[in-house]
Design a protein around this motif. Structure first.
Motif, PDB file in Angstrom:
ATOM      1  N   VAL A 175       0.900  -1.128  -0.175  1.00 17.98           N
ATOM      2  CA  VAL A 175       0.223   0.391  -0.261  1.00 17.98           C
ATOM      3  C   VAL A 175       1.011   1.419  -0.212  1.00 17.98           C
ATOM      4  O   VAL A 175       0.760   1.921  -0.841  1.00 17.98           O
ATOM      5  N   GLN A 176       1.917   1.005   0.859  1.00 20.93           N
ATOM      6  CA  GLN A 176       2.893   3.028   0.654  1.00 20.93           C
ATOM      7  C   GLN A 176       3.619   2.668  -0.447  1.00 20.93           C
ATOM      8  O   GLN A 176       3.736   3.851  -1.171  1.00 20.93           O
ATOM      9  N   ARG A 177       3.736   1.309  -1.151  1.00 24.66           N
ATOM     10  CA  ARG A 177       4.340   1.974  -2.874  1.00 24.66           C
ATOM     11  C   ARG A 177       3.429   2.057  -3.510  1.00 24.66           C
ATOM     12  O   ARG A 177       3.916   3.157  -4.131  1.00 24.66           O
ATOM     13  N   ALA A 178       2.536   1.716  -3.603  1.00 26.55           N
ATOM     14  CA  ALA A 178       1.431   1.946  -4.762  1.00 26.55           C
ATOM     15  C   ALA A 178       0.487   3.889  -3.812  1.00 26.55           C
ATOM     16  O   ALA A 178       0.543   4.140  -5.073  1.00 26.55           O
ATOM     17  N   ARG A 179       1.069   4.212  -2.738  1.00 32.99           N
ATOM     18  CA  ARG A 179       0.936   5.438  -2.531  1.00 32.99           C
ATOM     19  C   ARG A 179       2.132   6.446  -3.173  1.00 32.99           C
ATOM     20  O   ARG A 179       1.441   7.584  -3.733  1.00 32.99           O
ATOM     21  N   ALA A 180       2.863   5.863  -2.292  1.00 34.89           N
ATOM     22  CA  ALA A 180       4.199   6.469  -3.178  1.00 34.89           C
ATOM     23  C   ALA A 180       4.471   6.877  -4.687  1.00 34.89           C
ATOM     24  O   ALA A 180       4.147   7.213  -5.754  1.00 34.89           O
ATOM     25  N   GLU A 181       3.652   5.476  -5.834  1.00 40.63           N
ATOM     26  CA  GLU A 181       3.702   6.135  -7.430  1.00 40.63           C
ATOM     27  C   GLU A 181       2.077   6.716  -7.717  1.00 40.63           C
ATOM     28  O   GLU A 181       2.814   7.274  -8.067  1.00 40.63           O
ATOM     29  N   MET A 182       1.584   6.444  -6.610  1.00 47.07           N
ATOM     30  CA  MET A 182       0.148   7.147  -7.660  1.00 47.07           C
ATOM     31  C   MET A 182       0.402   8.670  -7.298  1.00 47.07           C
ATOM     32  O   MET A 182       0.314   9.584  -7.582  1.00 47.07           O
ATOM     33  N   GLU A 183       1.300   9.521  -5.731  1.00 48.76           N
ATOM     34  CA  GLU A 183       1.523  10.174  -5.329  1.00 48.76           C
ATOM     35  C   GLU A 183       2.323  10.927  -6.665  1.00 48.76           C
ATOM     36  O   GLU A 183       2.579  12.161  -6.843  1.00 48.76           O
ATOM     37  N   ALA A 184       3.332  10.390  -7.168  1.00 47.55           N
ATOM     38  CA  ALA A 184       4.454  10.459  -8.313  1.00 47.55           C
ATOM     39  C   ALA A 184       3.346  10.972  -9.289  1.00 47.55           C
ATOM     40  O   ALA A 184       3.886  11.287 -10.472  1.00 47.55           O
ATOM     41  N   LYS A 185       2.656  10.032 -10.208  1.00 47.41           N
ATOM     42  CA  LYS A 185       2.102  10.065 -11.114  1.00 47.41           C
ATOM     43  C   LYS A 185       1.118  11.380 -11.188  1.00 47.41           C
ATOM     44  O   LYS A 185       1.225  11.837 -12.169  1.00 47.41           O
ATOM     45  N   GLN A 186       0.875  12.037 -10.040  1.00 44.11           N
ATOM     46  CA  GLN A 186      -0.327  13.113  -9.268  1.00 44.11           C
ATOM     47  C   GLN A 186       0.649  13.947  -9.886  1.00 44.11           C
ATOM     48  O   GLN A 186      -0.089  15.101 -10.659  1.00 44.11           O
ATOM     49  N   SER A 187       1.813  14.085  -9.901  1.00 42.38           N
ATOM     50  CA  SER A 187       2.479  14.917 -10.231  1.00 42.38           C
ATOM     51  C   SER A 187       2.906  14.953 -10.738  1.00 42.38           C
ATOM     52  O   SER A 187       3.053  16.260 -11.531  1.00 42.38           O
ATOM     53  N   ASN A 188       3.352  14.294 -11.556  1.00 40.93           N
ATOM     54  CA  ASN A 188       3.674  13.931 -13.328  1.00 40.93           C
ATOM     55  C   ASN A 188       1.833  14.536 -13.916  1.00 40.93           C
ATOM     56  O   ASN A 188       2.388  16.186 -15.065  1.00 40.93           O
ATOM     57  N   LEU A 189       1.002  14.761 -13.160  1.00 45.10           N
ATOM     58  CA  LEU A 189      -0.033  14.943 -13.895  1.00 45.10           C
ATOM     59  C   LEU A 189       0.179  16.125 -13.774  1.00 45.10           C
ATOM     60  O   LEU A 189      -0.180  17.088 -14.902  1.00 45.10           O
ATOM     61  N   THR A 190      -0.004  16.999 -12.367  1.00 46.49           N
ATOM     62  CA  THR A 190       0.109  18.279 -12.351  1.00 46.49           C
ATOM     63  C   THR A 190       1.064  19.094 -12.970  1.00 46.49           C
ATOM     64  O   THR A 190       0.350  20.039 -13.966  1.00 46.49           O
ATOM     65  N   GLU A 191       1.463  18.615 -13.412  1.00 45.64           N
ATOM     66  CA  GLU A 191       2.966  18.421 -14.126  1.00 45.64           C
ATOM     67  C   GLU A 191       2.712  19.119 -15.808  1.00 45.64           C
ATOM     68  O   GLU A 191       2.897  20.553 -16.162  1.00 45.64           O
ATOM     69  N   ALA A 192       2.398  18.294 -16.166  1.00 46.26           N
ATOM     70  CA  ALA A 192       1.888  18.431 -17.552  1.00 46.26           C
ATOM     71  C   ALA A 192       0.334  18.973 -17.799  1.00 46.26           C
ATOM     72  O   ALA A 192       0.628  20.126 -18.599  1.00 46.26           O
TER      73      ALA A 192
END
Length: 148
Positions: A87-104
């Motif tokens: 769950v922690q790994r999935a959360r970290a990945e989700m937060e990284a993807k959210q950051s990428n989405l915000t940047e895009a």
């Protein structure tokens, strides 16, 4: 106008990147939700198993049954620890993807604003030129009328 055509192409590329980032974020969010749901289900199982174990301690039961229940609880704890890591790994990945989405999204907005400003500048320049031409035509008409 050619400068806005180039910018429009870049905007299209950025929008494509944004769509891809949205898909990646959605997938990571689904993965996180799946892991979190599994963890929740496992925690519920553990809670029920602990209640049964506590009830067994209050009643007279065989030692083998208590051992079996205790072993089951230990297994559940081990599984919970592993799932918490997932769950922690999935959360970290989700937060990284959210950051990428915000940047895009920000990059897309930047290009939209640049194109908008360039078009406005071009329209302003065209209006200014039209006014100058109209002033010149008015001046010629006035002078021609006076010369008659």
């Amino acid at each position: 106008m050619s400068d806005t055509v180039v910018l429009s192409k870049l905007l299209h590329i950025r929008e494509t990147e944004k769509v891809q980032a949205q898909k990646a974020y959605q997938q990571s969010m689904d993965c996180f939700e799946k892991s979190a749901t599994q963890l929740y289900q496992l925690l519920k199982k553990k809670e029920v198993a602990e209640e049964i174990y506590e009830e067994s301690l209050q009643q007279t039961t065989t030692l083998d049954k208590l051992k079996e229940q205790f072993t089951y609880l230990e297994k559940l704890n081990d599984m919970i620890v592993e799932l918490q890591k997932d769950v922690q790994r999935a959360r970290a990945e989700m937060e990284a993807k959210q950051s990428n989405l915000t940047e895009a999204h920000v990059e897309t907005k930047k290009f939209e604003k640049i194109i908008e400003r360039r078009k406005k500048q071009k329209n302003d320049a065209n209006e200014k030129m039209e006014k100058a031409v109209m002033d010149e035509i008015s001046m010629y008409q006035f002078l021609n009328y006076k010369n008659r």
